[in-house]
Design a protein around this motif. Structure first.
Motif, PDB file in Angstrom:
ATOM      1  N   VAL A   6     -46.287 -32.742  90.992  1.00  0.00           N
ATOM      2  CA  VAL A   6     -46.315 -31.397  91.549  1.00  0.00           C
ATOM      3  C   VAL A   6     -44.917 -31.080  92.047  1.00  0.00           C
ATOM      4  N   LEU A   7     -44.355 -30.005  91.520  1.00  0.00           N
ATOM      5  CA  LEU A   7     -43.009 -29.573  91.876  1.00  0.00           C
ATOM      6  C   LEU A   7     -43.062 -28.131  92.373  1.00  0.00           C
ATOM      7  N   GLN A   8     -42.161 -27.774  93.241  1.00  0.00           N
ATOM      8  CA  GLN A   8     -42.016 -26.389  93.655  1.00  0.00           C
ATOM      9  C   GLN A   8     -40.777 -25.839  92.944  1.00  0.00           C
ATOM     10  N   VAL A   9     -40.868 -24.615  92.456  1.00  0.00           N
ATOM     11  CA  VAL A   9     -39.757 -24.005  91.734  1.00  0.00           C
ATOM     12  C   VAL A   9     -39.356 -22.717  92.440  1.00  0.00           C
ATOM     13  N   TYR A  10     -38.112 -22.659  92.855  1.00  0.00           N
ATOM     14  CA  TYR A  10     -37.530 -21.457  93.445  1.00  0.00           C
ATOM     15  C   TYR A  10     -36.867 -20.683  92.320  1.00  0.00           C
ATOM     16  N   ASP A  11     -37.038 -19.364  92.307  1.00  0.00           N
ATOM     17  CA  ASP A  11     -36.457 -18.552  91.230  1.00  0.00           C
ATOM     18  C   ASP A  11     -34.939 -18.532  91.268  1.00  0.00           C
ATOM     19  N   GLY A  40     -29.549 -20.264  88.259  1.00  0.00           N
ATOM     20  CA  GLY A  40     -30.951 -20.164  87.883  1.00  0.00           C
ATOM     21  C   GLY A  40     -31.884 -20.852  88.855  1.00  0.00           C
ATOM     22  N   LYS A  41     -33.004 -21.292  88.327  1.00  0.00           N
ATOM     23  CA  LYS A  41     -34.076 -21.872  89.132  1.00  0.00           C
ATOM     24  C   LYS A  41     -33.644 -23.178  89.803  1.00  0.00           C
ATOM     25  N   VAL A  42     -34.268 -23.440  90.950  1.00  0.00           N
ATOM     26  CA  VAL A  42     -34.069 -24.680  91.689  1.00  0.00           C
ATOM     27  C   VAL A  42     -35.434 -25.348  91.803  1.00  0.00           C
ATOM     28  N   VAL A  43     -35.497 -26.626  91.473  1.00  0.00           N
ATOM     29  CA  VAL A  43     -36.745 -27.377  91.544  1.00  0.00           C
ATOM     30  C   VAL A  43     -36.708 -28.302  92.758  1.00  0.00           C
ATOM     31  N   ARG A  44     -37.844 -28.376  93.441  1.00  0.00           N
ATOM     32  CA  ARG A  44     -37.989 -29.275  94.593  1.00  0.00           C
ATOM     33  C   ARG A  44     -39.086 -30.285  94.295  1.00  0.00           C
ATOM     34  N   SER A  45     -38.765 -31.546  94.527  1.00  0.00           N
ATOM     35  CA  SER A  45     -39.760 -32.613  94.459  1.00  0.00           C
ATOM     36  C   SER A  45     -39.838 -33.241  95.842  1.00  0.00           C
ATOM     37  N   GLN A  46     -41.036 -33.443  96.343  1.00  0.00           N
ATOM     38  CA  GLN A  46     -41.198 -34.002  97.679  1.00  0.00           C
ATOM     39  C   GLN A  46     -40.759 -35.455  97.774  1.00  0.00           C
ATOM     40  N   SER A  47     -40.693 -36.131  96.620  1.00  0.00           N
ATOM     41  CA  SER A  47     -40.231 -37.513  96.622  1.00  0.00           C
ATOM     42  C   SER A  47     -39.822 -37.918  95.218  1.00  0.00           C
ATOM     43  N   LEU A  48     -39.080 -39.000  95.138  1.00  0.00           N
ATOM     44  CA  LEU A  48     -38.696 -39.532  93.835  1.00  0.00           C
ATOM     45  C   LEU A  48     -39.914 -40.045  93.087  1.00  0.00           C
ATOM     46  N   ALA A  49     -40.861 -40.615  93.797  1.00  0.00           N
ATOM     47  CA  ALA A  49     -42.074 -41.137  93.158  1.00  0.00           C
ATOM     48  C   ALA A  49     -42.791 -40.038  92.373  1.00  0.00           C
ATOM     49  N   ASN A  50     -42.603 -38.807  92.773  1.00  0.00           N
ATOM     50  CA  ASN A  50     -43.167 -37.661  92.069  1.00  0.00           C
ATOM     51  C   ASN A  50     -42.474 -37.461  90.711  1.00  0.00           C
ATOM     52  N   LEU A  51     -41.202 -37.814  90.626  1.00  0.00           N
ATOM     53  CA  LEU A  51     -40.444 -37.683  89.375  1.00  0.00           C
ATOM     54  C   LEU A  51     -40.526 -38.930  88.513  1.00  0.00           C
ATOM     55  N   LEU A  52     -40.859 -40.046  89.122  1.00  0.00           N
ATOM     56  CA  LEU A  52     -40.921 -41.311  88.406  1.00  0.00           C
ATOM     57  C   LEU A  52     -42.196 -42.065  88.792  1.00  0.00           C
ATOM     58  N   PRO A  53     -43.333 -41.568  88.303  1.00  0.00           N
ATOM     59  CA  PRO A  53     -44.562 -42.312  88.594  1.00  0.00           C
ATOM     60  C   PRO A  53     -44.510 -43.662  87.892  1.00  0.00           C
ATOM     61  N   LEU A  54     -45.340 -44.572  88.282  1.00  0.00           N
ATOM     62  CA  LEU A  54     -45.345 -45.926  87.727  1.00  0.00           C
ATOM     63  C   LEU A  54     -44.004 -46.620  87.952  1.00  0.00           C
ATOM     64  N   LEU A  55     -43.574 -46.578  89.198  1.00  0.00           N
ATOM     65  CA  LEU A  55     -42.298 -47.203  89.588  1.00  0.00           C
ATOM     66  C   LEU A  55     -42.262 -48.689  89.258  1.00  0.00           C
ATOM     67  N   PHE A  56     -41.089 -49.153  88.879  1.00  0.00           N
ATOM     68  CA  PHE A  56     -40.818 -50.585  88.803  1.00  0.00           C
ATOM     69  C   PHE A  56     -40.117 -50.939  90.095  1.00  0.00           C
ATOM     70  N   ASP A  57     -40.699 -51.829  90.884  1.00  0.00           N
ATOM     71  CA  ASP A  57     -40.086 -52.209  92.147  1.00  0.00           C
ATOM     72  C   ASP A  57     -40.144 -53.719  92.357  1.00  0.00           C
ATOM     73  N   LYS A  58     -39.676 -54.156  93.521  1.00  0.00           N
ATOM     74  CA  LYS A  58     -39.563 -55.577  93.803  1.00  0.00           C
ATOM     75  C   LYS A  58     -40.899 -56.300  93.821  1.00  0.00           C
ATOM     76  N   SER A  59     -41.982 -55.567  93.925  1.00  0.00           N
ATOM     77  CA  SER A  59     -43.293 -56.252  93.929  1.00  0.00           C
ATOM     78  C   SER A  59     -43.594 -56.921  92.599  1.00  0.00           C
ATOM     79  N   TYR A  60     -42.925 -56.524  91.525  1.00  0.00           N
ATOM     80  CA  TYR A  60     -43.122 -57.128  90.213  1.00  0.00           C
ATOM     81  C   TYR A  60     -42.281 -58.383  90.000  1.00  0.00           C
ATOM     82  N   LEU A  61     -41.314 -58.606  90.846  1.00  0.00           N
ATOM     83  CA  LEU A  61     -40.378 -59.717  90.658  1.00  0.00           C
ATOM     84  C   LEU A  61     -40.940 -61.029  91.181  1.00  0.00           C
TER      85      LEU A  61
END
Length: 160
Positions: free
Chosen positions: A9-14, A139-160
């Motif tokens: 879910v992203l917010q878009v400013y015109d 032009g338009k500006v996009v807002r994401s509340q977090s990086l996890a919103n842009l990159l679901p299924l994160l690879f993080d240290k829990s996999y190491l």
């Protein structure tokens, strides 16, 4: 088999003019950083500005070299500097302005995959989302509340 649906879910400013004043100021700082980009190979300049919880703003621009692609993106330049200079500060908001130096760029340009992974690392480290705003030159500006919103299924240290 089970199907899984993942949504962002992203917010878009015109336009830039619709942004809250504090975000417009941060975007202006990203624009100033973009002017310092060194991009003789890609001709694509990016500026990033990060607001920290200590009210400091750290900026970065992409920096290329002849051993292309071993340069560094603006987002990682800024986030790594913030991590090195202010290791205890939390990163609250990141503003990114990107665009071609040879043609108008009017569509919002999100961080690349490598930058998303780097930003994710700091979201996880600080256990708090980093709000991200991104745009082209105009032009338009996009807002994401977090990086996890842009990159679901994160690879993080829990996999190491």
């Amino acid at each position: 088999m089970k199907e899984v649906k993942i949504e962002s879910v992203l917010q878009v400013y015109d336009s830039f003019k619709e942004l809250p004043e504090s975000i417009a100021t941060l975007m202006n700082q990203a624009q100033e950083a973009r002017a310092q980009a060194y991009a003789p190979y890609s001709n694509f300049s990016v500026g990033a500005a990060i607001l920290l919880d200590n009210n400091k703003v750290v900026t970065g621009s992409n920096q290329e070299n002849a051993s292309y692609p071993s340069g560094l993106c603006a987002e990682r330049t800024a986030i790594y500097y913030a991590g090195a200079k202010y290791p205890k500060a939390k990163m609250l908001t990141m503003a990114i302005i990107a665009g071609s130096n040879s043609k108008p760029t009017t569509e919002p340009i999100p961080p690349c995959g490598a930058c998303r992974q780097a930003i994710a690392e700091y979201e996880i480290k600080q256990d708090q989302p980093i709000e991200i705003y991104f745009m082209g030159e105009t032009g338009k500006v996009v807002r994401s509340q977090s990086l996890a919103n842009l990159l679901p299924l994160l690879f993080d240290k829990s996999y190491l």
